[in-house]
Each structure stands twice: as C-alpha cells, then as structure tokens.
Enzyme design. Structure first.
Site, short mmCIF file in Angstrom:
data_model
loop_
_atom_site.label_atom_id
_atom_site.label_comp_id
_atom_site.label_asym_id
_atom_site.label_seq_id
_atom_site.Cartn_x
_atom_site.Cartn_y
_atom_site.Cartn_z
N HIS A 1 106.44 -12.09 24.03
CA HIS A 1 106.03 -10.81 23.49
C HIS A 1 106.57 -10.63 22.07
CE1 HIS A 1 106.02 -9.26 27.88
NE2 HIS A 1 104.76 -9.35 27.50
N LYS B 1 101.82 1.26 39.60
CA LYS B 1 102.50 -0.03 39.64
C LYS B 1 104.01 0.19 39.72
CE LYS B 1 102.65 -4.39 37.12
NZ LYS B 1 102.26 -5.08 35.89
N ARG C 1 97.75 -17.02 26.11
CA ARG C 1 98.52 -18.18 26.53
C ARG C 1 97.63 -19.33 26.99
NH1 ARG C 1 101.79 -14.89 30.90
NH2 ARG C 1 99.62 -14.42 31.21
N SER D 1 106.12 -11.91 32.12
CA SER D 1 107.15 -11.00 32.65
C SER D 1 107.32 -11.17 34.15
CB SER D 1 106.78 -9.54 32.34
OG SER D 1 106.85 -9.29 30.97
#
Length: 158
Positions: free
Chosen positions: A17, A41, A90, A127
């Site tokens: 990040h 969440k 990614r 994460s």
C-alpha cells in the site's frame, strides 16, 4: 491541481500500500488516501486506528492526506473534486476485478481509474494474508511498516 484518491480498507496497511501511495505522491499534487468504512465487515483495526496509522506512516509525503468514507467511492470523489482513482494491481485477477469497477465508476460519474503495477517485491502481499500469517505467529515485520507491525502483534496477543 492534479488530485487523485487511493482507496482501500487498509486493515492493516502494508508496504505494498505504501509503495502505491508513495509513487502516487510523486506523480500528483494531492493524494487522498480514502479509508473505507464497511460496517458489514469485521475488521482487526477500527477505522480511526487505521487512519492514525496511515497518517503516521505517510508523514514523509506532505501532499498526502487521509480521510474516511462510506458509500460509493465515486460520490466521495465528486464531493471532494477528485477526478481520478489510483489502484495498485498485483496480479491478473486484480485487473479483471478492477477493470470492471473502473468501467462502472466511469459510467456512473466520469471518474477515471488509473492502474499502477505493484512493485514485484510486493506482488504477493495482501492485508488478509498478513493478518493470517501474524495470527499464526509468523514474522510479518518486512511486510508492513514498523509501527503497524508493533500494533498488529499487540492486537493479536490480546
């Protein structure tokens, strides 16, 4: 002024990040790191804790500010006069998902999305993987900023 937003949940912030935020800060006059409030969440860190961490680890970039948002990202962009979103990519599966989101966001608001390939050093990093490794006692010290590492270890011990 060239403005851009780097959105995410940042639970926790990783070196990947930070790489995207730092590279964006070199390219744009103002970078807003937008921390998503997602009440559905379960997060390890509260939104305010994530904002504090981000503000601390991005201090070296005077053109970076950190804010929270909920709802549609394009509404946040419109409200803050931000014409573009930067997303780190990614792997190909990231691109598949993010391309659809970019096209939808553009259709809804005209907000552009720019894709920034992740530094290969961080292409495996997420994460959720960091949290999983840390939960089982693995060493994530090279994957997150030092402050985040300390807070992550403390949080998972309690």
């Amino acid at each position: 002024m060239r403005r851009v937003v780097c959105p995410g949940s940042f639970d926790p912030i990783t070196n990947g990040h930070l790489d995207i935020i730092g590279r964006s800060a070199r390219l744009y006059d103002e970078v807003t790191v937008a921390v998503l409030i997602n009440v559905e969440k379960s997060s390890l860190f509260t939104v305010d804790e994530r904002i504090d961490m981000l503000q601390t680890v991005t201090k070296e970039y005077p053109n970076v500010k950190v804010e929270k948002f909920h709802g549609l990202l394009v509404d946040f962009c419109r409200h803050n006069d931000i014409p573009a979103i930067v997303k780190g990519i990614r792997v190909v599966s990231d691109f598949d998902y993010e391309l659809q989101m970019a096209q939808l966001n553009y259709r809804l608001s005209g907000v552009e999305t720019l894709f920034m390939p992740t530094n290969p050093e961080y292409s495996f990093l997420s994460s959720s993987r960091v949290k999983e490794i840390a939960r089982y006692g693995g060493d994530v010290s090279g994957l997150v900023p030092d402050l985040v590492h300390t807070l992550l270890v403390e949080r998972l011990r309690s």
